[in-house]
Write a protein that holds these residues in place. Structure first.
Motif, PDB file in Angstrom:
ATOM      1  N   GLN A 127       0.823  -1.206   0.000  1.00 31.87           N
ATOM      2  CA  GLN A 127       0.000   0.000   0.000  1.00 31.87           C
ATOM      3  C   GLN A 127       0.864   1.266   0.000  1.00 31.87           C
ATOM      4  O   GLN A 127       0.586   2.216  -0.737  1.00 31.87           O
ATOM      5  N   GLU A 128       1.916   1.293   0.799  1.00 29.21           N
ATOM      6  CA  GLU A 128       2.783   2.469   0.840  1.00 29.21           C
ATOM      7  C   GLU A 128       3.533   2.653  -0.473  1.00 29.21           C
ATOM      8  O   GLU A 128       3.730   3.781  -0.929  1.00 29.21           O
ATOM      9  N   SER A 129       3.928   1.553  -1.093  1.00 32.01           N
ATOM     10  CA  SER A 129       4.587   1.638  -2.400  1.00 32.01           C
ATOM     11  C   SER A 129       3.629   2.207  -3.445  1.00 32.01           C
ATOM     12  O   SER A 129       4.016   3.072  -4.242  1.00 32.01           O
ATOM     13  N   ASN A 130       2.399   1.737  -3.440  1.00 25.85           N
ATOM     14  CA  ASN A 130       1.405   2.261  -4.382  1.00 25.85           C
ATOM     15  C   ASN A 130       1.108   3.729  -4.118  1.00 25.85           C
ATOM     16  O   ASN A 130       0.921   4.514  -5.051  1.00 25.85           O
ATOM     17  N   PHE A 131       1.060   4.125  -2.847  1.00 23.97           N
ATOM     18  CA  PHE A 131       0.823   5.524  -2.481  1.00 23.97           C
ATOM     19  C   PHE A 131       1.931   6.413  -3.039  1.00 23.97           C
ATOM     20  O   PHE A 131       1.659   7.465  -3.634  1.00 23.97           O
ATOM     21  N   ASP A 132       3.184   5.988  -2.878  1.00 30.35           N
ATOM     22  CA  ASP A 132       4.305   6.771  -3.412  1.00 30.35           C
ATOM     23  C   ASP A 132       4.243   6.851  -4.936  1.00 30.35           C
ATOM     24  O   ASP A 132       4.508   7.908  -5.526  1.00 30.35           O
ATOM     25  N   ARG A 133       3.886   5.754  -5.583  1.00 26.26           N
ATOM     26  CA  ARG A 133       3.803   5.730  -7.045  1.00 26.26           C
ATOM     27  C   ARG A 133       2.698   6.672  -7.534  1.00 26.26           C
ATOM     28  O   ARG A 133       2.888   7.419  -8.498  1.00 26.26           O
ATOM     29  N   VAL A 134       1.547   6.655  -6.875  1.00 24.74           N
ATOM     30  CA  VAL A 134       0.443   7.532  -7.262  1.00 24.74           C
ATOM     31  C   VAL A 134       0.831   8.991  -7.062  1.00 24.74           C
ATOM     32  O   VAL A 134       0.546   9.853  -7.914  1.00 24.74           O
ATOM     33  N   ASN A 135       1.490   9.306  -5.965  1.00 25.43           N
ATOM     34  CA  ASN A 135       1.930  10.688  -5.722  1.00 25.43           C
ATOM     35  C   ASN A 135       2.922  11.148  -6.782  1.00 25.43           C
ATOM     36  O   ASN A 135       2.847  12.285  -7.266  1.00 25.43           O
ATOM     37  N   PHE A 136       3.868  10.295  -7.156  1.00 25.63           N
ATOM     38  CA  PHE A 136       4.864  10.667  -8.171  1.00 25.63           C
ATOM     39  C   PHE A 136       4.184  10.986  -9.503  1.00 25.63           C
ATOM     40  O   PHE A 136       4.426  12.029 -10.105  1.00 25.63           O
ATOM     41  N   TRP A 137       3.323  10.083  -9.973  1.00 28.93           N
ATOM     42  CA  TRP A 137       2.695  10.303 -11.277  1.00 28.93           C
ATOM     43  C   TRP A 137       1.689  11.443 -11.226  1.00 28.93           C
ATOM     44  O   TRP A 137       1.448  12.110 -12.251  1.00 28.93           O
ATOM     45  N   SER A 138       1.111  11.722 -10.083  1.00 30.76           N
ATOM     46  CA  SER A 138       0.234  12.890  -9.960  1.00 30.76           C
ATOM     47  C   SER A 138       1.029  14.173 -10.102  1.00 30.76           C
ATOM     48  O   SER A 138       0.572  15.134 -10.745  1.00 30.76           O
ATOM     49  N   MET A 139       2.216  14.204  -9.530  1.00 28.40           N
ATOM     50  CA  MET A 139       3.074  15.395  -9.662  1.00 28.40           C
ATOM     51  C   MET A 139       3.538  15.570 -11.113  1.00 28.40           C
ATOM     52  O   MET A 139       3.591  16.690 -11.618  1.00 28.40           O
ATOM     53  N   VAL A 140       3.870  14.462 -11.772  1.00 28.80           N
ATOM     54  CA  VAL A 140       4.250  14.536 -13.187  1.00 28.80           C
ATOM     55  C   VAL A 140       3.075  15.080 -13.999  1.00 28.80           C
ATOM     56  O   VAL A 140       3.245  15.969 -14.857  1.00 28.80           O
ATOM     57  N   ASN A 141       1.886  14.589 -13.729  1.00 26.92           N
ATOM     58  CA  ASN A 141       0.684  15.051 -14.434  1.00 26.92           C
ATOM     59  C   ASN A 141       0.439  16.530 -14.177  1.00 26.92           C
ATOM     60  O   ASN A 141       0.096  17.287 -15.101  1.00 26.92           O
TER      61      ASN A 141
END
Length: 168
Positions: A127-141
């Motif tokens: 879950q924490e790995s997915n949270f970090d991944r979602v935050n990264f791609w949201s910032m890229v977006n």
């Protein structure tokens, strides 16, 4: 059980005291193995050499069943100190049987709770790995959206600019 790491898989190897391979699992995320034992030293290995870049966090539990020799010695010691048990409605063996049953159930409960904690730890790491991944791609977006909006504003302004040198 592999709790954290890329792929959530690891190799497992179990060898007997004679050097025979008892269990060999390749790239498994979890497993339960039951082995009839003999006297001697066993070797088990968790191997992550196929994944040289990522490290793994694993949980394992070693459970030794049928260690009944100690329980039989304890029962004999109890019988030495207890006198007058024929007056009781319940025999000493019945009490010992009840105590051993409760002890076995408690140890099984502890084992299940430990296993559930391991499952929870693995799920939390995912879950924490997915949270970090979602935050990264949201910032890229968000960055892409800011750049696109700046380009659109510039393009819209350039449409209304008068590029003629002389104005009348």
């Amino acid at each position: 059980q592999v709790l954290d790491g890329a792929g959530l898989d690891v190799d497992f190897h179990l060898m007997s005291p004679k050097g025979e391979t008892l269990v060999f699992d390749q790239r498994k995320s979890d497993g339960v193995h039951t082995v009839e034992t003999e006297d001697g030293d066993y070797m088990f290995c968790f191997d992550n050499t196929f994944s040289t870049i990522s490290e793994k966090v694993i949980f394992f539990e070693l459970i030794l069943d049928n260690m009944g020799e100690e329980g039989e010695k304890d029962q004999e010691e109890w019988k030495k100190f207890v006198t007058g048990t024929e007056l009781l409605d319940m025999k000493l063996e019945d009490i010992l049987e009840s105590i051993n049953s409760v002890k076995a159930r408690l140890s099984k409960s502890v084992q299940i709770q430990t296993l559930l904690r391991a499952f929870e730890a693995r799920d939390r790491n995912i879950q924490e790995s997915n949270f970090d991944r979602v935050n990264f791609w949201s910032m890229v977006n968000l960055g892409v959206m800011v750049v696109v909006s700046a380009v659109q504003v510039y393009m819209l302004k350039s449409l209304f600019e008068d590029k003629r040198k002389s104005r009348t």
